[in-house]
Design a protein around this motif. Structure first.
Motif, PDB file in Angstrom:
ATOM      1  N   ARG A  49       0.849  -1.195   0.000  1.00 58.97           N
ATOM      2  CA  ARG A  49       0.000   0.000   0.000  1.00 58.97           C
ATOM      3  C   ARG A  49       0.885   1.245   0.000  1.00 58.97           C
ATOM      4  N   ASP A  51       0.569   3.971   1.509  1.00 59.05           N
ATOM      5  CA  ASP A  51       0.741   4.605   2.825  1.00 59.05           C
ATOM      6  C   ASP A  51       1.606   3.758   3.763  1.00 59.05           C
ATOM      7  N   THR A 210      -6.921  -5.870  10.262  1.00 62.81           N
ATOM      8  CA  THR A 210      -7.820  -4.740  10.462  1.00 62.81           C
ATOM      9  C   THR A 210      -7.359  -3.844  11.604  1.00 62.81           C
ATOM     10  N   THR A 211      -6.422  -4.300  12.392  1.00 63.92           N
ATOM     11  CA  THR A 211      -6.002  -3.486  13.535  1.00 63.92           C
ATOM     12  C   THR A 211      -4.479  -3.333  13.606  1.00 63.92           C
ATOM     13  N   ARG A 213      -1.867  -5.296  12.347  1.00 57.59           N
ATOM     14  CA  ARG A 213      -1.043  -5.662  11.193  1.00 57.59           C
ATOM     15  C   ARG A 213       0.353  -6.094  11.624  1.00 57.59           C
ATOM     16  N   ASP A 254      -6.549  -4.816   1.365  1.00 61.20           N
ATOM     17  CA  ASP A 254      -7.625  -4.352   2.250  1.00 61.20           C
ATOM     18  C   ASP A 254      -7.999  -5.527   3.138  1.00 61.20           C
ATOM     19  N   ARG A 338     -17.322  -3.764  -1.338  1.00 59.14           N
ATOM     20  CA  ARG A 338     -16.930  -2.529  -0.682  1.00 59.14           C
ATOM     21  C   ARG A 338     -15.661  -2.763   0.125  1.00 59.14           C
ATOM     22  N   ALA A 339     -15.038  -1.668   0.563  1.00 60.31           N
ATOM     23  CA  ALA A 339     -13.873  -1.771   1.436  1.00 60.31           C
ATOM     24  C   ALA A 339     -14.277  -2.495   2.717  1.00 60.31           C
ATOM     25  N   GLY A 340     -13.366  -3.325   3.225  1.00 60.62           N
ATOM     26  CA  GLY A 340     -13.652  -4.036   4.463  1.00 60.62           C
ATOM     27  C   GLY A 340     -14.483  -5.296   4.272  1.00 60.62           C
ATOM     28  N   PRO A 360     -12.083  -1.898  -5.945  1.00 64.04           N
ATOM     29  CA  PRO A 360     -11.495  -0.565  -6.166  1.00 64.04           C
ATOM     30  C   PRO A 360     -10.750   0.004  -4.960  1.00 64.04           C
ATOM     31  N   ALA A 361     -11.134  -0.379  -3.745  1.00 65.96           N
ATOM     32  CA  ALA A 361     -10.428   0.140  -2.562  1.00 65.96           C
ATOM     33  C   ALA A 361      -8.946  -0.208  -2.611  1.00 65.96           C
ATOM     34  N   PRO A 364      -5.143   2.061  -5.175  1.00 69.38           N
ATOM     35  CA  PRO A 364      -3.975   2.946  -4.989  1.00 69.38           C
ATOM     36  C   PRO A 364      -2.691   2.145  -4.773  1.00 69.38           C
TER      37      PRO A 364
END
Lengths: 421, 552
Positions: A49, A51, A210-211, A213, A254, A338-340, A360-361, A364
Motif C-alpha cells: 500500500r 501509505d 484490520t487493527t 497488522r 484491504d 466494498r472496502a472491508g 477498487p479500494a 492505490p
C-alpha cells in the motif's frame, strides 16, 4: 515467438551461500565487464500500500522514492489482482487486448474455473521478448509460481521460484533477492522484471490486518532490507549510475473482518433462471460471473445477476467487462465488494483469508522511478500513473518502438519542474 | 451555522446594547431605513468596486455595480437602464486589450453587472475595468485557470469565512490583498450577516453598525447589506486583486438555514421562508462574482489542471431540518440529508472519477466528527455551544455533518470504497482553526490511523469565538478546552479556538499546506497579522502533520 526448448541452465553461487539456478535462451551472453546503456529494474513489491512506505518500516523504499519521481496518484487497473497487472506492466496494453483480466477466470472451453498461469493465456508480445528480439538481454525473477507460469520463457534469462512456501505458492523474498543479484552478476540483463511476494502473501493471512497488522509490518521491514541489499549491490558493483529502478505494486491490500463476507453463489442459486448456470471466478474483492446457459437467455440472466448482486450486503458495484476494458475471458459480469469486505465463492468457506484485493479500494499503489541514471529526476508528479504505464516507460528508455496497435499506457519519466511559475 | 446568538441571554444583552448604544438610533426607529448608506453616492458610479470569480481555463466572470444616478441607491429599485462596457487586457495599462463587450443593467438587478468573459488564454493574468459613459471603474486583476489536464507545479490561494461587519474590520482581506503570491481566494460562506445592530457583534462591542439597521428579511434589505459590505476598502481591494470562488453558508440568508426555514426566521412576522430565501438568493446572485443565477445551482466544480479540482458545496438549500439536540436519534436517519440527494450524487461521482490529483472540497460546515469531552465546566460548554450549536453535555454539533451522519457515511464511504486519495475538505463556519483526519472507521482509527481524507478549517475574519464569548484574554481559558477536545477526538490534530484572521493554502503535487494567520485586533482597522500555525497533508497519506515552516 522464439523456440524456447533450446536453453541452457546456469548454476550461480550467491552471497548468502544458496545456489541459484537460472535458465537462459541459447546464445545469451554472460555479463560484459562494464554496463553500456541503461539497466532497468522493475521491482514489484506485491500488494504494497502506498501509505505503508515510511521512515520506520521501509526506510530504503522511502529514500528511493525521495530520490526519484514519485507518482502519488498512481493506481492499479481492473481487476486489481497480481497476474493481470503484471501482464499490463510488461505489455503496456489493457486486458481486452492481452487476454488476461484476472488471476482466476471461468474457462468456457474447459468448463472450469482456473488460474491464468499458462504461457498461452497471454496474447501478444511483452517487453521481455520484444526487447530480447533487439539483441538485448532481459530477465525475469518472479517469486510466484503462477507468474513464472504465465510469463514462461519470454525473458532471455529466467529464475524459477525456489524454494516454494507451501500453500502460498511463492518463494520468500530472501531467495528472490539472491536470484536477482545472481542474475545481475551473471547475465547483467538490460531489463529485469522482479516480483517480491512476501508483503502480499503475509498480508493475505494477517489476522490482525484490520487493527495491528503485526505480521504485515514484519514483512514490510524484511522486504525493505532485501531491496536495500539489492541497491547496495548495484552501488558496490559500479552499476548505480546506469540503473533505473521502477518500483511499484501490482495492487494494494484491504482487510476484512470474518463476518464481512459475500457469497454470491447462494444468492444466484435462489433464482430459477440462474440455478446451476452461473460460474463464479472468485478474485478476493472481485467476483467474475459467467452465465453457462444458452446464449438466448444470456441478456436476461445477466440482468438478473446484476440485480441480485447489487441487492447483496457488501457489494459495491457491478460492471459489464467491456466497461472495465476486460475481454470475454472475464465472463459476463464483474462484481466488486466494498472496502472491508471480501467475496467467498463458490462456498462460504472458500475464502478464509482476511487480506484481499481486486476491488477498487485496493487500486492505490506506490509508483516511483528512481536510481542513479541521469534520466532519473527527483520530484513529484500529479500524473495518473498506472501499472500499464510501465511498458511505455521502459520502452522509452530503450528507444523501443510501440507494439502493434500502440500502448494503452503513457511513458512516465519526468516530474513537473519543481520551481513555481 | 455559527454562534447561537438568539439564546435568551444573548437577546437580552442585545436589547440592552441597543438601548445603551443609541438613544437616537432607537428613537428614530424604522425611519432609519430611508437614510442613504454613507459611502454610496459620493464615490461616483463605481462606489462598490470591481470583482472577478469562478475562473475557467478560457474564461472568468467579471462583476461590478454602477450607480448611474443619485437615486439609484442599492435596494431602491430606482434609477435608469444603462449599458456598461467592459475591457480585458493583458497589461495593467490596457495597451493590449484582448476582449471587450457591453452589458445592460438597471433597477431589476439592482444595477449590478456580471460579464462572463470567454476566449481567454489559460493560466494567464488579466486586467479588467468597466466604463459607464465617461466614467472608468477602478482596475481589477484576475487570473484564468490552467489548461484542462495540464501539469501544474503550484496553486496558492487565500481561504476565508465568517466576516461579520459589526464584529470588526476586514484586515484579513487587506493582508491577503497585499500578498503577491495568490491565484485566487476561496470564501466558504458567512460573507455577510443578517443581524440588526446589537444583534450580533464583537462580544458586547458594536464595532460598526449594519445597514440597513434592521435584520435583513426583504430583497431591499439583502441588497443594501451586500452593498454596505462592498464599501469596505479591504474587501474591495481583495476583490480587485484576485478572483474569488465563493459559496454561501447560513448567514447569507439567516442563521441555521435549512430547506424549509431557519433558526433565525419567524413566520409570519418575517414573511414566508420561501420568500425570504428567494430574496437572499437574488441579492447574492446580483452582488457576488459567482456563476449563479436565482433558481440555479450554486454547487459547482472548478479545475486547476491535473493538480487539483475544487468542488464548492451548497449545504443550506437542500438540507433537512436540524436535529433538536445531539442525542436526537434523527441525526443518523438515512432519510435526512445535508446535501440533497442530487448534490450528494454529484459530489461522490466527482470524487470517485476525478482526473485531478487533489480533490479539494469547499465545505461550508465541518465534516470531521467532533465529540465534546465531558470534563469541561458548564461555562466552557456553554461557550462552546454558542460557537458550535447546542450540545447539552455530549457529542455533536447538529448543524454540521455531525447532525447528518448518513450523508457523511455516504461521502466517506465512497472515498474508502473506491480508494480515492488526496481529498481535502476546506471548511469555514466554526470561527476557529482545526486540522483533522477523517477516520475510515472511528473504532479502529486509534490503532490503524486509517484515514480516508483530511479537513483544514479556517477561522473567522471577524466573527466571535471562544475567548470573545467567555470574555477572557486569548490563549487563556481556551487552551484547556482545546486540549480536552483533542483527547476526546484523536483524529483532530489541531484546534485553536481564539484567533481571527485568514488562511493561505498551497497545493503542489507533493503536498497541500494550510498556514493560519491571526489578527492582532479585529476591532482595529489597521490590525497587524502574524503567522499562527501550519499543517501539511503530504500526497497519498490522508494525514495532517504540523510543520514549523510556513509557506514562502
Amino acid at each position: 515467438m522464439t523456440e524456447y526448448s533450446r536453453r541452457r541452465f546456469l548454476r550461480v553461487a550467491t552471497g548468502t551461500g544458496a545456489a541459484v539456478v537460472l535458465s537462459a535462451a541459447a546464445g545469451t551472453a554472460p555479463a560484459a565487464a562494464a554496463p553500456q546503456g541503461p539497466r532497468v529494474y522493475v521491482l514489484v513489491v506485491d500488494g504494497l500500500r502506498p501509505d505503508e512506505i515510511g521512515p520506520v518500516l521501509t526506510p530504503t523504499l522511502l529514500r528511493l522514492r525521495e530520490a526519484g519521481t514519485h507518482f502519488p496518484a498512481a493506481r492499479s487497473l481492473p481487476v486489481t489482482e497480481t497476474i493481470p497487472n503484471h501482464v499490463m506492466m510488461m505489455t503496456g496494453v489493457r486486458p481486452d487486448r492481452s487476454g488476461v483480466p484476472a488471476n482466476s477466470v471461468y474457462d468456457r472451453a474447459e468448463g472450469a474455473v482456473r488460474t491464468l498461469d499458462r504461457p498461452a493465456d497471454l496474447r501478444g508480445a511483452t517487453l521481455l521478448d520484444r526487447l530480447a528480439a533487439t539483441g538485448r538481454t532481459t530477465g525475469s525473477v518472479l517469486s510466484k509460481e503462477y507468474l513464472y507460469g504465465i510469463f514462461g520463457e519470454r525473458a532471455s534469462v529466467r529464475w524459477e521460484p525456489f524454494p516454494i512456501v507451501p500453500v502460498s505458492g511463492h518463494a520468500p523474498d530472501l531467495a528472490t533477492a539472491d536470484a536477482l543479484i545472481a542474475m545481475v552478476d551473471e547475465s547483467d540483463p538490460d531489463l529485469v522484471f522482479c516480483n517480491l511476494g512476501d508483503v502480499d502473501r503475509v498480508g493475505h493471512t494477517d489476522l490482525t490486518g484490520t487493527t495491528l497488522r503485526a505480521a504485515r509490518s514484519a514483512a514490510l521491514w524484511a522486504t525493505d532490507l532485501v531491496v536495500g541489499r539489492f541497491v547496495r549491490h548495484l552501488r558496490d558493483t559500479g552499476r548505480w549510475a546506469s540503473s533505473v529502478l521502477i518500483v511499484l505494486a501490482d495492487h494494494s491490500m484491504d482487510w476484512s473482518l470474518p463476518h464481512r463476507t459475500i457469497s454470491l453463489r447462494s444468492t444466484m442459486e435462489g433464482d430459477p433462471l440462474l440455478e446451476r448456470r452461473v460460474a463464479i471466478a472468485q478474485n478476493g474483492g472481485a467476483d467474475l460471473l459467467t452465465f453457462t446457459g444458452p446464449d438466448a437467455e444470456r441478456a436476461e440472466a445477466v440482468a438478473r445477476m446484476r440485480r441480485l448482486a447489487l441487492a447483496t450486503d457488501g457489494v459495491l458495484s457491478a460492471h459489464e467487462p467491456g466497461q472495465l476494458r476486460l475481454g470475454p475471458e472475464a465472463g459476463d459480469l464483474v462484481v466488486y465488494c466494498r472496502a472491508g469486505w471480501r467475496f467467498t465463492d463458490p462456498q462460504v468457506w472458500s475464502n478464509p483469508i482476511p487480506g484481499n484485493h481486486g476491488h477498487p479500494a485496493t487500486a492505490p499503489i506506490p509508483f516511483f522511478v528512481t536510481g542513479g541514471h541521469p534520466a532519473v529526476t527527483p520530484g513529484t508528479s500529479s500524473a495518473p500513473a498506472r501499472t500499464v504505464d510501465v511498458a511505455p516507460t521502459v520502452g522509452a528508455l530503450f528507444g523501443l518502438p510501440e507494439p502493434d496497435g500502440g500502448y494503452d499506457g503513457t511513458a512516465r519519466l519526468a516530474p513537473v519542474p519543481a520551481s513555481p511559475r | 451555522m455559527c454562534p447561537r446568538v438568539n439564546s435568551r441571554a444573548q437577546s437580552a444583552l442585545s436589547r440592552r446594547e441597543v438601548l445603551r448604544a443609541g438613544g437616537a438610533l432607537a428613537a428614530t426607529g424604522a425611519g432609519l431605513l430611508a437614510v442613504p448608506p454613507a459611502a454610496a453616492a459620493a464615490a461616483g458610479p463605481f462606489a462598490h468596486g470591481v470583482a472577478s470569480g469562478d475562473p475557467l481555463p478560457t474564461g472568468v466572470l467579471l462583476w461590478t455595480r454602477v450607480t448611474p444616478a443619485a437615486e439609484a441607491l442599492p435596494g431602491s429599485g430606482a434609477g435608469p437602464e444603462v449599458s456598461v462596457r467592459w475591457e480585458v487586457a493583458l497589461d495593467e495599462a490596457f495597451t493590449r486589450i484582448v476582449r471587450r463587450g457591453t452589458v445592460a443593467t438597471g433597477p431589476a438587478r439592482d444595477h449590478t453587472v456580471k460579464a462572463d468573459v470567454t476566449g481567454l488564454a489559460p493560466g494567464t493574468w488579466y486586467w479588467y475595468r468597466f466604463r459607464l459613459g465617461g466614467a472608468v471603474s477602478p482596475t481589477g486583476r484576475t487570473r484564468t485557470a490552467p489548461a484542462t489536464g495540464s501539469a501544474l507545479a503550484r496553486l496558492r490561494f487565500g481561504v476565508v469565512s465568517c466576516s461579520n461587519w459589526q464584529a470588526g474590520h476586514f484586515s484579513a482581506y487587506r493582508h491577503l490583498a497585499e500578498r503577491d503570491d495568490l491565484d485566487l481566494v476561496v470564501h466558504l460562506g458567512d460573507y455577510l450577516y443578517e443581524y440588526a445592530p446589537g444583534g450580533y457583534q464583537a462580544g458586547e462591542v458594536l464595532v460598526r453598525p449594519h445597514d440597513p439597521p434592521v435584520e435583513m428579511t426583504t430583497l431591499e434589505h439583502y441588497r443594501r447589506r451586500h452593498a454596505q459590505y462592498k464599501t469596505d476598502p479591504d474587501l474591495r481591494a481583495l476583490h480587485a486583486r484576485v478572483p474569488f470562488v465563493v459559496t454561501w453558508d447560513d448567514h447569507e440568508s439567516a442563521n441555521d438555514a435549512w430547506s424549509g426555514g431557519a433558526e433565525n426566521h419567524t413566520e409570519p412576522a418575517e414573511g414566508t421562508w420561501a420568500g425570504r430565501r428567494a430574496a437572499s438568493q437574488q441579492a447574492y446572485a446580483e452582488w457576488m462574482p459567482v456563476r449563479y443565477e436565482p433558481g440555479g445551482r450554486l454547487y459547482r466544480r472548478i479545475a486547476f489542471g491535473a493538480l487539483a479540482e475544487l468542488s464548492m458545496l451548497d449545504l443550506r438549500t437542500y438540507r433537512s431540518r436540524q436535529a433538536a439536540h445531539p442525542l436526537d436519534p434523527v441525526i443518523s436517519d438515512p432519510a435526512r440529508t445535508i446535501t440533497g440527494s442530487e448534490q450528494l450524487g454529484w459530489l461522490t461521482a466527482g470524487l470517485v472519477t476525478s482526473g485531478a490529483q487533489w480533490k479539494l472540497v469547499g465545505n461550508p460546515v465541518m465534516i470531521a466528527p467532533v465529540r465534546f469531552p465531558s470534563t469541561l465546566s458548564t461555562r466552557e460548554l456553554e461557550a462552546l455551544s454558542q460557537l458550535t450549536g447546542p450540545l447539552e453535555g455530549v457529542p455533536v454539533n447538529v448543524d454540521q455533518w455531525d447532525g447528518y451522519t448518513a450523508d457523511r457515511a455516504r461521502v466517506l464511504g465512497a472515498l474508502r470504497d473506491h480508494g480515492v486519495r488526496d481529498t481535502v475538505f476546506l471548511t469555514g463556519d466554526i470561527h476557529s482553526a482545526w486540522a483533522a483526519e477523517l477516520p475510515a472507521d472511528p473504532l479502529t482509527y486509534p490503532l490503524t490511523r486509517d484515514s480516508v481524507g483530511t479537513e483544514l478549517v479556517c477561522t473567522s475574519v471577524t466573527s466571535d469565538n471562544i475567548d470573545d464569548i467567555l470574555g477572557v484574554p486569548p490563549r487563556t481559558a481556551s487552551v484547556g478546552v482545546e486540549a480536552a477536545i483533542r483527547v476526546a477526538n484523536p483524529h483532530l490534530k489541531y484546534v485553536e479556538l481564539d484567533s481571527h484572521g485568514y488562511s493561505v493554502v498551497e497545493v503542489t503535487p507533493a503536498a497541500v499546506q494550510m498556514d493560519w494567520f491571526a489578527l492582532a485586533d479585529r476591532t482595529d482597522p489597521a490590525s497587524a497579522a502574524r503567522h499562527n500555525a501550519s499543517f501539511v497533508v503530504r500526497a497519498g497519506t490522508q494525514r495532517v502533520q504540523r510543520t514549523g515552516e510556513p509557506l514562502r
